[in-house]
Design a protein around this motif. Sequence first.
Motif, short mmCIF file in Angstrom:
data_model
loop_
_atom_site.label_atom_id
_atom_site.label_comp_id
_atom_site.label_asym_id
_atom_site.label_seq_id
_atom_site.Cartn_x
_atom_site.Cartn_y
_atom_site.Cartn_z
N THR A 8 34.70 93.98 -2.35
CA THR A 8 35.92 94.38 -1.65
C THR A 8 36.35 95.74 -2.19
OG1 THR A 8 37.50 93.45 -3.22
CG2 THR A 8 36.62 91.96 -1.54
N ARG A 9 37.37 96.30 -1.53
CA ARG A 9 37.82 97.61 -2.01
C ARG A 9 39.29 97.79 -1.69
NH1 ARG A 9 40.15 99.47 2.57
NH2 ARG A 9 38.73 100.13 4.20
N PHE A 10 39.90 98.69 -2.43
CA PHE A 10 41.24 99.16 -2.09
C PHE A 10 41.08 100.66 -1.92
CE2 PHE A 10 45.62 100.39 -3.79
CZ PHE A 10 46.25 100.12 -2.59
N ALA A 11 41.65 101.19 -0.83
CA ALA A 11 41.37 102.59 -0.49
C ALA A 11 42.65 103.37 -0.23
CB ALA A 11 40.45 102.63 0.73
N PRO A 12 43.48 103.52 -1.24
CA PRO A 12 44.76 104.19 -1.02
C PRO A 12 44.64 105.71 -0.89
CG PRO A 12 44.48 103.72 -3.34
CD PRO A 12 43.27 103.15 -2.64
N SER A 13 45.64 106.28 -0.24
CA SER A 13 45.75 107.74 -0.19
C SER A 13 46.84 108.13 -1.19
CB SER A 13 46.17 108.17 1.21
OG SER A 13 45.23 107.70 2.15
N PRO A 14 46.54 109.06 -2.10
CA PRO A 14 47.54 109.41 -3.12
C PRO A 14 48.58 110.38 -2.59
CG PRO A 14 45.51 110.64 -3.49
CD PRO A 14 45.27 109.80 -2.27
N ILE A 44 39.55 106.49 -3.57
CA ILE A 44 40.75 107.30 -3.33
C ILE A 44 40.55 108.16 -2.09
CG2 ILE A 44 42.31 109.00 -4.35
CD1 ILE A 44 42.22 106.25 -5.80
N GLU A 45 41.40 107.94 -1.10
CA GLU A 45 41.24 108.65 0.17
C GLU A 45 42.15 109.88 0.18
OE1 GLU A 45 41.06 105.79 3.48
OE2 GLU A 45 39.02 105.53 2.71
N ASP A 46 41.61 110.94 -0.43
CA ASP A 46 42.41 112.15 -0.62
C ASP A 46 41.88 113.32 0.20
OD1 ASP A 46 40.09 112.38 -2.00
OD2 ASP A 46 40.97 113.19 -3.83
N ALA A 196 37.51 113.24 9.21
CA ALA A 196 38.69 112.51 9.67
C ALA A 196 38.64 111.09 9.10
CB ALA A 196 38.70 112.47 11.20
N PHE A 197 39.82 110.48 9.02
CA PHE A 197 39.94 109.14 8.43
C PHE A 197 38.91 108.15 8.97
CE2 PHE A 197 41.55 104.87 9.30
CZ PHE A 197 41.60 104.36 8.01
N PHE A 198 38.81 108.05 10.31
CA PHE A 198 37.89 107.07 10.91
C PHE A 198 36.51 107.15 10.30
CE2 PHE A 198 40.57 107.79 14.84
CZ PHE A 198 41.22 106.58 14.73
N SER A 200 35.27 109.06 7.35
CA SER A 200 35.03 108.92 5.90
C SER A 200 35.31 107.49 5.44
CB SER A 200 35.89 109.91 5.11
OG SER A 200 37.22 109.88 5.55
N ASN A 201 36.32 106.88 6.03
CA ASN A 201 36.67 105.52 5.64
C ASN A 201 35.54 104.53 5.98
OD1 ASN A 201 38.08 102.82 6.82
ND2 ASN A 201 39.31 103.56 5.11
N ALA A 202 35.01 104.64 7.19
CA ALA A 202 33.96 103.70 7.61
C ALA A 202 32.65 103.97 6.86
CB ALA A 202 33.74 103.81 9.11
N LEU A 214 39.75 94.30 3.37
CA LEU A 214 41.11 93.78 3.56
C LEU A 214 42.03 94.98 3.64
CD1 LEU A 214 40.13 90.95 2.14
CD2 LEU A 214 42.54 90.81 1.62
N ARG A 215 42.76 95.09 4.71
CA ARG A 215 43.68 96.23 4.82
C ARG A 215 44.82 95.88 5.75
NH1 ARG A 215 40.01 100.57 8.23
NH2 ARG A 215 39.56 99.24 10.02
N GLY A 216 45.81 96.76 5.82
CA GLY A 216 46.99 96.51 6.63
C GLY A 216 46.63 96.38 8.11
N ASP A 218 47.99 97.51 10.55
CA ASP A 218 48.20 98.73 11.34
C ASP A 218 46.84 99.41 11.59
OD1 ASP A 218 48.26 98.98 8.53
OD2 ASP A 218 49.15 100.97 8.62
N HIS A 219 45.80 98.97 10.89
CA HIS A 219 44.46 99.55 11.09
C HIS A 219 43.58 98.74 12.03
CE1 HIS A 219 44.77 102.87 8.26
NE2 HIS A 219 45.30 102.06 7.37
N LEU A 220 44.12 97.63 12.54
CA LEU A 220 43.29 96.75 13.38
C LEU A 220 42.69 97.50 14.57
CD1 LEU A 220 42.33 93.82 13.84
CD2 LEU A 220 44.46 93.37 15.04
N1 GLU Z 1 43.72 105.31 3.12
C1 GLU Z 1 44.02 104.32 4.12
C2 GLU Z 1 45.45 103.88 3.98
O1 GLU Z 1 45.99 104.02 2.89
C3 GLU Z 1 43.06 103.17 3.95
C4 GLU Z 1 43.02 102.21 5.07
C5 GLU Z 1 41.99 101.16 4.81
O2 GLU Z 1 42.21 100.38 3.88
O3 GLU Z 1 40.97 101.15 5.49
O4 GLU Z 1 46.05 103.44 4.93
#
Ligand code: GLU
Length: 469
Positions: A8-14, A44-46, A196-198, A200-202, A214-216, A218-220
Amino acid sequence: MLHAQVVTRFAPSPTGELHLGNARTALFSWLLARHHGGRFVLRIEDTDAERSRPQFLTQLLADLEWLGLAWDAGPGVEADGVKYLQSQRDEIYRHYFATLTAAGQLYPCFCSPLELTLSRKAQLAAGRPPRYAGTCRNLAAADVDRKRDGGLEPTLRFRVPTGQSIEFVDLVHGEHRYASDDIGDFIVRRADGSPAFFFSNAVDDAAMGVTHVLRGDDHLTNTPRQLLLLDALGMPRPTYAHVSLLTGADGTPLSKRHGAASVRELRERGYLPLAVANHLFRLGHSSPETGVLLLDGLAKAFDVRHLGRAPARFELSQLDAWQRQVAHQMSTAEAEEWLGKSVPATVGDAERQRFVEVIRLNVVLPEEAARWAEVIYGAAPALGPELLALVQTAGREFFAAAAASVAQHGGELKPMVDAIRAAVGVKGAALWKPLRIALTGRADGPELGPLLSLMPRAAIEERLRRFAA
Ligand code: GLU
């Protein structure tokens, strides 16, 4: 479970502080990995250079560590030279841009923001859902060269295949199906060359071997686009679980107004990480486990199928209840670490330890302990009119007897109470209430005996004498 190892991962933007909603997503991701003996990756999604800040990254890492969510790979834990900051992964993105370009699946788009806005408005006015109109989809090579020569930097768009159905099963939201014809060609590389987010994230999820995202939620709606990209690249699809939003108790977006919205605020107020984890664990995740669990226990009890779809509500009063339980289970050393700083520096070590022992079961936060320290070590508390009236009703004799007992026996409660009884014949609340109020300025609090054992004898006597005259 289909996967050999769950990753799993957590991918926050700082771009700000770690919000409690994101902390909950991080916790659930961590728990899912631990539940299956898998790995938890921190990425880290920076890529948004303007909004990303190094101090937010530093704080983010500290907040996750404070919560106890150690990562198996990520900043500071880089195996085989893998980078976990997207700003350092350009080479990887270039490789996949090239792959898609070679397959004819990307094309340069020169549409200006203004042109895109006008097109969107026109579609909306015509009652159609807005999507990219495909203006640059079939530009001739010569046109592309001409625009480039004119100094225009294009974005790159993904050529969405026509007539396809994109299907996936979300672990929270169930089966989902989208028609590719409803999805406009979307930008995968910005004009400045950044992904773009779509994209690099994928790409990163697949490249990092993530099996469960697992993510919010709002990304569905982003998921079908990301699946198109992964399919086009021949990269594996992760399983998705889109977690419901976290709101305040009143259902509105969680903010300072609700007491706290970030991990930092809770930490600075003296909330305990385990209390926070136990509260977040129950928000939108049903569990038969009702008591405080350590992180390992939470991992064992976590069940991704028990995540609810409805927004979850954060309640400070519930967090307080967890905090109380965690505080009660703490060791003496932990309690000293938690509350010791509330005592003035002039108080000696042994005294401070006794203070913490007496106070710890009566407070939820260090700020309350500090108020008790003020009661004990500070000046005689001033009483408001109501409490003053209560004390005065008890009468001077009451306090004269109590003060005389202190002069003779010190701050011990038993002789004091006996002396009051003998002098004025009161018992029960008529005895305890005025005594407590005169000594502490409050009608409630920890047991009076231990409290008095902390208070300097002269202070006790002075507080009683002022009502004896
Ligand atoms: N950087 C995105 C956010 O913070 C990550 C979304 C995701 O977890 O795929 O919303």
